[in-house]
Scaffold this motif. Sequence first.
Motif, PDB file in Angstrom:
ATOM      1  N   TYR A 386       0.829  -1.209   0.000  1.00 22.55           N
ATOM      2  CA  TYR A 386       0.000   0.000   0.000  1.00 22.55           C
ATOM      3  C   TYR A 386       0.862   1.258   0.000  1.00 22.55           C
ATOM      4  O   TYR A 386       0.576   2.221  -0.712  1.00 22.55           O
ATOM      5  N   PHE A 389       2.179   1.637  -3.453  1.00 27.37           N
ATOM      6  CA  PHE A 389       1.130   2.087  -4.370  1.00 27.37           C
ATOM      7  C   PHE A 389       0.879   3.582  -4.203  1.00 27.37           C
ATOM      8  O   PHE A 389       0.741   4.316  -5.193  1.00 27.37           O
ATOM      9  N   CYS A 393       1.393   6.248  -7.461  1.00 29.58           N
ATOM     10  CA  CYS A 393       0.166   6.630  -8.173  1.00 29.58           C
ATOM     11  C   CYS A 393      -0.041   8.140  -8.194  1.00 29.58           C
ATOM     12  O   CYS A 393      -1.162   8.611  -8.348  1.00 29.58           O
ATOM     13  N   LYS A 408      -3.287  -2.201  -8.419  1.00 31.17           N
ATOM     14  CA  LYS A 408      -4.569  -2.244  -7.713  1.00 31.17           C
ATOM     15  C   LYS A 408      -5.097  -3.672  -7.602  1.00 31.17           C
ATOM     16  O   LYS A 408      -5.477  -4.124  -6.508  1.00 31.17           O
ATOM     17  N   ASN A 459      -6.807   7.840  -6.596  1.00 29.14           N
ATOM     18  CA  ASN A 459      -6.438   6.432  -6.738  1.00 29.14           C
ATOM     19  C   ASN A 459      -6.582   5.676  -5.422  1.00 29.14           C
ATOM     20  O   ASN A 459      -6.995   4.505  -5.416  1.00 29.14           O
ATOM     21  N   CYS A 460      -6.232   6.310  -4.317  1.00 28.98           N
ATOM     22  CA  CYS A 460      -6.412   5.648  -3.017  1.00 28.98           C
ATOM     23  C   CYS A 460      -7.890   5.435  -2.712  1.00 28.98           C
ATOM     24  O   CYS A 460      -8.290   4.368  -2.216  1.00 28.98           O
ATOM     25  N   LEU A 463      -9.139   2.674  -4.849  1.00 33.54           N
ATOM     26  CA  LEU A 463      -8.626   1.377  -4.397  1.00 33.54           C
ATOM     27  C   LEU A 463      -9.518   0.778  -3.323  1.00 33.54           C
ATOM     28  O   LEU A 463      -9.864  -0.418  -3.369  1.00 33.54           O
ATOM     29  N   LYS A 466     -12.871  -0.397  -4.681  1.00 39.49           N
ATOM     30  CA  LYS A 466     -12.750  -1.725  -5.286  1.00 39.49           C
ATOM     31  C   LYS A 466     -12.650  -2.814  -4.216  1.00 39.49           C
ATOM     32  O   LYS A 466     -13.158  -3.931  -4.405  1.00 39.49           O
TER      33      LYS A 466
END
Length: 684
Positions: A386, A389, A393, A408, A459-460, A463, A466
């Motif tokens: 994490y 990422f 990102c 992701k 993006n976080c 994430l 999702k």
Amino acid sequence: MAKKLGKKARKFARKGLQTVQKQKRKQRTFFKKKSAPRGRGLNGEAPDENEENLNHERNVSQLDQNVGGGHVFDKNIGNLLGEEDEVELEDDFSDSDGYLSEDTECPYISENENENISRDDTARGTFQEENTEIKMQIAKQKKELDKLLAKDKEFAKFLESRRSQLEQYDRMVSDDEEVEGDEEEEEEEEQEEQTRQPVTQTTLDVWCWLVTEDPNSPALRNLLNLYHNASLFGVITFRNEKSAQIVSHEVYSTVINFVLCEADGIFRALLGVAENSNAERILMKLKSSKEWLNVGPLVKSYFKSSIKLLNQVTDTMLLVFLLFRLMSSVVFLHAFSSLGRRLIKILVRFWSTGEDQLSTSAFLLMKEVASQLSSDYFNICMKAMYRTFVARCKFVDDSNLARIDFMKSSFLEITSLDVQQSYLVAVSSLQRLGDVVKHSSTTKKKEDLMKINNWQYINCLNLWVKFICLNYKENNLQQLFDKAVRVIFGVTSLFTGPRFLPLKLKCAQMLNDLSLTSGHFIPVSSLVFECLDLTGVVTGKMDGDEEPRLKLSTLLKVPGNLLKSRRFQEECVRSSVEVLCTHFSQWSFHVSLPELSTIPLILLKRCHEKATVESVRRLIKRFIDQAEQNRDFLQMKRDGVSFSPNDQTSIDNFLLLEKSNAKSSFTQFYASMLQNSQIRNMVK
């Protein structure tokens, strides 16, 4: 005879040269000093509490710099994981680690019977040249001293009176050094001759055959030491003389291939465990087996050498092969936590920056580590992934869009191994994302809004959306679902104006995903029509190829010079209709569709009247026709039922057969729209 002369020459070089004597004196005085215990200061005292706090703050600030970046809410995302920051390990991987004590009976076979003689002759010739040069320098200095003595008679008398004392002192010092270091130097000389002896291909083939026939063979330790030398092959360090054992690329390739292919099976055979045994049985062997006392150092040397090799090798195929072979031995890392952490760091680096095949291999090995070992390893893998990422990102374009999507999906696959542990991290992260929205809505400052309008934040947020969609049906994630919906609506309320249309459309798509997964109705259509109103009426002439092609998937904020361009407005209308079509498809067979579609259809007809571009009018008109046709069909079916609105079971089973067939007109229209969208993005 040549062998004895070579040994004498080396012994003279060690004892006779003045530079060597000075170096030995320094080493002896250095090693006589007691080193401070681990975890204590230089004076042997425990570290001060203020010093520990200072180190902790330094680590946190460094992590924030690595993860944040500029004005992008570095403190909020850098500490999304709470109090447990990444543990910095002591670097105990010096060049001397990984070597095992070897058996002197292990055979060394030379391919040339005169190899030792020629090597000693070469060494003797080298030392003879050095001795000749030293004698010439001594003769030159003596000649200059004689000239000085001839000129200065008083200095000659003084030197003559002191000469006897200096000679007596030199004899005493040399005798003491010989007595103290003679035995030690002879042992070092014997060990050096053994360890530095070159391993030929014939010797290596014999070792491999011995280990294959009997895993308990002494050649196993030699092979692991040679494998360790291979991991340092080409690295120049002050203690890397042992790597001179590898004399050819054939030896290098053979030892790496043999050890990687056979090491796991050899370790299991030594422990008395079958190759197909499960992890639990092997863990029992590690805890209670007496064989592990002998096998443990071998396994540790194997992993240390492999980790060093991962840091040294640059060939992608060799790295992939190495990761694949380590996968079968992951269970042994249970006994070596520091090695496991070190391996995870390397895997995360390969996962985020390597080529496609290397990234996939690193992820698969990380998944094995997280699933087979304890929950501590799972937490380390998840949090390291994490953090990486978040750091990777910050920017999104066509070049790294696929990489971000891969990161992701692989991160979500890791989190699915332990949803309960991942849930705690998700709650903390979404809470901090919500705090940023709350603070920005209060201050309305530009710098606070920029903490949200950036790819790192979006993006976080995407994430964790999702993550909710992936695990909602099998776990109780209602609290997390509510937090995500509130944060998304909070983000959309902070930004007005047509420049933020891509951001709003991404938020609408995230709401669609949450609605589809949970089955809860979310008013996405109001957000979509807000976007359609911001685009205005699509008018004007197409400027041909002068206008740049737009791809809204890589934009959050549209440049000001493109706001009034026809291509931008047309792209926004198409994207808005696609999001609205996705929303309608989720409820296309629900009993409440006639009421849900009334207001959106009225607003769509107004947009159709305002639009002047034929392609946009045709798209909106086709959507209106399909939506009305689906509404009329569902209204006809609903008129024929007799259950009440309170009968939830009958409502859930309403048009269940038609929904499963997926042959309705609106479903096919939605599928064709998605296909056209993919083709359009590929062309861009």
